[in-house]
Design a protein around this motif. Structure first.
Motif, PDB file in Angstrom:
ATOM      1  N   LEU A  96     -27.068  67.805  51.019  1.00  0.00           N
ATOM      2  CA  LEU A  96     -27.547  66.946  50.230  1.00  0.00           C
ATOM      3  C   LEU A  96     -27.425  67.179  48.462  1.00  0.00           C
ATOM      4  CD1 LEU A  96     -31.073  66.080  51.835  1.00  0.00           C
ATOM      5  CD2 LEU A  96     -29.195  64.635  51.668  1.00  0.00           C
ATOM      6  N   THR A  97     -27.345  68.136  48.362  1.00  0.00           N
ATOM      7  CA  THR A  97     -27.091  68.466  46.815  1.00  0.00           C
ATOM      8  C   THR A  97     -25.525  68.379  46.453  1.00  0.00           C
ATOM      9  OG1 THR A  97     -26.962  70.780  47.275  1.00  0.00           O
ATOM     10  CG2 THR A  97     -28.860  70.267  46.250  1.00  0.00           C
ATOM     11  N   GLY A  98     -24.701  68.422  47.585  1.00  0.00           N
ATOM     12  CA  GLY A  98     -23.405  68.116  47.568  1.00  0.00           C
ATOM     13  C   GLY A  98     -23.033  66.818  47.356  1.00  0.00           C
ATOM     14  N   ALA A  99     -23.915  65.968  47.855  1.00  0.00           N
ATOM     15  CA  ALA A  99     -23.804  64.400  47.817  1.00  0.00           C
ATOM     16  C   ALA A  99     -24.494  64.127  46.453  1.00  0.00           C
ATOM     17  CB  ALA A  99     -24.474  63.876  48.980  1.00  0.00           C
ATOM     18  N   GLU A 117     -25.316  55.585  45.292  1.00  0.00           N
ATOM     19  CA  GLU A 117     -26.307  54.453  44.717  1.00  0.00           C
ATOM     20  C   GLU A 117     -27.736  54.794  45.316  1.00  0.00           C
ATOM     21  OE1 GLU A 117     -24.932  50.559  45.486  1.00  0.00           O
ATOM     22  OE2 GLU A 117     -23.548  50.671  44.300  1.00  0.00           O
ATOM     23  N   ALA A 118     -27.773  54.935  46.347  1.00  0.00           N
ATOM     24  CA  ALA A 118     -28.982  55.336  47.080  1.00  0.00           C
ATOM     25  C   ALA A 118     -29.479  56.653  46.693  1.00  0.00           C
ATOM     26  CB  ALA A 118     -28.879  55.328  48.783  1.00  0.00           C
ATOM     27  N   LEU A 135     -19.276  60.366  51.609  1.00  0.00           N
ATOM     28  CA  LEU A 135     -19.734  59.877  50.198  1.00  0.00           C
ATOM     29  C   LEU A 135     -19.267  58.507  49.750  1.00  0.00           C
ATOM     30  CD1 LEU A 135     -19.446  63.106  48.171  1.00  0.00           C
ATOM     31  CD2 LEU A 135     -21.304  62.361  49.046  1.00  0.00           C
ATOM     32  N   THR A 136     -20.006  57.457  50.299  1.00  0.00           N
ATOM     33  CA  THR A 136     -19.553  56.127  50.028  1.00  0.00           C
ATOM     34  C   THR A 136     -20.380  55.781  48.787  1.00  0.00           C
ATOM     35  OG1 THR A 136     -21.426  55.433  51.041  1.00  0.00           O
ATOM     36  CG2 THR A 136     -19.195  55.612  52.361  1.00  0.00           C
ATOM     37  N   LYS A 137     -19.890  54.379  48.140  1.00  0.00           N
ATOM     38  CA  LYS A 137     -20.465  53.963  46.862  1.00  0.00           C
ATOM     39  C   LYS A 137     -21.998  53.926  47.321  1.00  0.00           C
ATOM     40  CE  LYS A 137     -20.273  50.101  43.930  1.00  0.00           C
ATOM     41  NZ  LYS A 137     -19.889  48.860  43.553  1.00  0.00           N
TER      42      LYS A 137
END
Length: 166
Positions: free
Chosen positions: A90-93, A10-11, A4-6
């Motif tokens: 994906l929902t976790g992200a 953002e994406a 989970l990077t910045k």
């Protein structure tokens, strides 16, 4: 599955804002082109311009969304994950349930063919020597002396010259 990077966050935030009716076609095109050695880019510049207009994104935002989508499918293939596990990741992200469902559905429908293509696609291998080329120059002197020069060149761009006179 995802760091989970910045940039990823953002994406994901940009992706969450997209029209869920049009985006599955974009994802289908991305997944169809992954693992294709001939496909340098998934979309041409003209297609990217059209996509920017259709999706309401700036070119840099579109690039971020396309990179995310490519990354999602590459990671799903690498981990050989199921559609349900991809949905959870994906929902976790931070992706909305609806958008994550779209990714999951596209992944479920194309998983086998993408994994098969990627298995035949070679990544990061060293260069292979395809051939060699030698040159030999021999000069004869007028005093019955023989002189020759041998020049070699290796892959590290180092050149060596050897001169011998008899």
């Amino acid at each position: 599955m995802f760091s989970l990077t910045k940039r990823l966050k953002e994406a994901v935030a940009l992706t969450n804002k997209l029209d869920q009716k049009r985006f599955p076609k974009v994802l289908a095109r991305i997944i169809a082109k992954l693992g294709d050695a001939k496909a340098v880019k998934i979309f041409t510049e003209e297609e990217e311009e059209q996509l920017s207009g259709i999706l309401g994104l700036e070119p840099t935002e579109l690039e971020m969304v396309l990179s995310l989508s490519r990354y999602v499918f590459e990671q799903a293939a690498y981990h050989n994950t199921t559609g349900k596990k991809l949905l959870v990741a994906l929902t976790g992200a931070g992706m909305t349930e609806g958008m994550a469902e779209i990714y999951s559905t596209v992944w479920h429908g194309s998983k086998k063919s993408l994994v098969k293509r990627l298995q035949t696609f070679t990544l990061g291998t060293p260069n292979v020597l395809l051939g060699t080329d030698w040159q030999f120059h021999l000069n004869m002197s007028s005093q019955s002396k023989i002189a020759y020069t041998l020049s070699t060149h290796n892959t590290n761009t180092q050149s060596h010259t050897h001169t011998h006179t008899h």
